[in-house]
Design an enzyme around this catalytic site. Structure first.
Site, short mmCIF file in Angstrom:
data_model
loop_
_atom_site.label_atom_id
_atom_site.label_comp_id
_atom_site.label_asym_id
_atom_site.label_seq_id
_atom_site.Cartn_x
_atom_site.Cartn_y
_atom_site.Cartn_z
N LYS A 85 0.95 -1.17 0.14
CA LYS A 85 0.01 -0.06 0.06
C LYS A 85 0.89 1.04 -0.10
O LYS A 85 1.56 1.48 0.94
CB LYS A 85 -0.72 -0.11 1.21
N GLY A 119 -8.21 9.18 9.25
CA GLY A 119 -8.72 9.42 10.77
C GLY A 119 -9.73 10.42 11.14
O GLY A 119 -9.94 10.39 12.40
N ALA A 171 -9.74 5.56 3.97
CA ALA A 171 -9.71 6.85 4.87
C ALA A 171 -10.81 7.66 4.97
O ALA A 171 -11.62 8.21 3.99
CB ALA A 171 -8.44 7.73 4.45
N GLY A 172 -11.42 7.98 6.15
CA GLY A 172 -12.41 8.95 6.61
C GLY A 172 -13.79 8.16 6.94
O GLY A 172 -14.42 8.99 7.31
N ASN A 215 -9.60 1.95 9.37
CA ASN A 215 -8.87 1.56 10.76
C ASN A 215 -9.58 2.20 11.84
O ASN A 215 -10.06 1.46 13.12
CB ASN A 215 -7.28 1.70 10.52
N THR A 216 -9.30 3.40 11.90
CA THR A 216 -9.71 4.37 13.21
C THR A 216 -11.09 4.05 13.64
O THR A 216 -11.31 3.89 14.75
CB THR A 216 -9.50 5.73 12.85
#
Length: 269
Positions: free
Chosen positions: A109, A170, A196-197, A218-219
Site C-alpha cells: 500500500k 482518521g 480513509a475517512g 482502521n480508526t
C-alpha cells in the site's frame, strides 16, 4: 447471498472479503486480534515503520497471534515523506511478508505524505514511487486524493488498484467527495478501494453502493467503544453495500408512485 464467483481480484490474487482492516490505534492486542477475526477480512495492512526488523525477537508484536494462512499481509509505507522513503519501506514490507511465510507477497500500500498537518497524499511522489516499484515487480496499491486524472495515470503505469480517500485520514467525516469517487469508479478498469475517512457502517455501505470494489478502514473500528463489535458491523455493511450494488437500485422518480397500483390489483384478480 453473494455468489462465490463474486471475488475481489487484485493482480493475480483473489479474495472473498471486500473489507480490509488496518492495525493501528487499537488499545490492546486483544482488541486488534478480535476485530480482525470479527471483520472476516482477508487483507490486513500494517505500517512497516512501526515494526521491528526481526519479528522472532519481538515478544509483544501482535502479528504472531494472527493466522497468516488465512490472512494476506498488505505492508504500507505510512510515514514516508518522499518517494525514496516509500520505496525503502516497500522492500522492508516484502521482507516482513517473507518472515510470515508469504515469500510470494509483493503487495504494497503506497503512501507518500509530505504534509504532516493535513496528511494528504503527495501525487508527484506517489507517481514516482509507483513507477519504480512496478518495474521491480511489486503489486502497488496507491493511496491518493480522489483525483480522477491521477487515478488514470496510476492505472496506466500498472497499479493494480487505486485507493482514493473518502475524506482526510482518521477524520471520520465519511465520504465528502462522492462525485470524484464516482468518476474514478466509472473510468477505472482496476479495483477502486475507498480508503480513509469512513466513520460508520452506513458510510462503508455508501461506498460499496457507489460501486467501489472494497473499503479499507482502521480508526472507525480501533477507536470505537467496542472494536470487535464495530468490526462485525463493518463486515455486514460492506456485504450489504455490495449486494445492493449488484442488485441495482430502483430508478429515482420525481413524483409519487403507489406500491399497489389499481391496474396491478385487477390483473391479480
Amino acid at each position: 447471498m453473494i455468489e462465490n464467483s463474486d471475488k475481489l481480484k487484485i493482480g493475480e490474487k483473489s479474495f472473498n472479503s471486500r473489507l480490509m482492516l488496518g492495525t493501528g490505534k487499537y488499545r490492546n492486542i486483544h482488541d486488534a486480534t478480535n476485530s480482525i477475526e470479527n471483520s472476516e477480512c482477508e487483507i490486513v495492512t500494517v505500517a512497516i515503520r512501526r515494526l521491528p526488523i526481526d519479528l522472532k525477537n519481538d515478544n509483544i508484536n501482535f502479528l504472531k497471534y494472527l493466522d497468516w494462512k488465512k490472512l494476506w499481509l498488505l505492508p504500507n509505507t505510512a510515514g514516508s515523506q518522499t518517494a525514496e522513503e516509500a520505496i525503502r519501506m516497500a522492500f522492508l514490507g516484502h521482507e516482513l511478508a517473507c518472515q510470515l511465510g508469504q515469500e510470494e507477497n509483493f503487495f504494497v500500500k503506497l503512501e507518500v505524505i509530505s504534509d504532516p498537518k493535513y496528511l494528504l497524499p503527495d501525487p508527484i511522489g506517489t507517481l514516482k514511487a509507483a513507477e519504480f516499484l512496478i518495474k521491480k515487480g511489486f503489486t502497488v496499491l496507491p493511496y491518493i486524493n480522489a483525483d480522477p486524472m491521477l487515478a488514470l495515470h496510476l492505472e496506466d503505469l500498472g497499479c493494480k488498484t487505486v485507493m482514493p480517500l473518502g475524506s482526510p485520514i482518521g477524520s471520520g467525516q465519511g465520504i465528502t467527495n462522492l462525485t470524484n469517487i464516482q468518476i474514478i469508479i466509472e473510468n477505472s478498469s482496476v479495483p477502486v478501494i475507498v480508503d480513509a475517512g469512513i466513520g460508520t457502517p452506513s458510510e462503508a455501505t455508501i461506498a460499496m453502493e457507489l460501486g467501489a470494489d472494497a473499503v479499507l478502514l482502521n480508526t472507525a473500528v480501533a477507536q470505537s467503544n467496542n472494536p470487535a463489535q464495530m468490526a462485525y458491523a463493518m463486515n455486514l455493511a460492506v456485504k450489504s453495500g455490495r449486494l445492493a450494488y449488484l442488485s441495482g437500485r430502483m430508478e429515482k422518480k420525481y413524483y409519487a408512485n403507489p406500491s399497489s397500483p389499481l391496474n396491478q390489483i385487477s390483473k391479480l384478480e
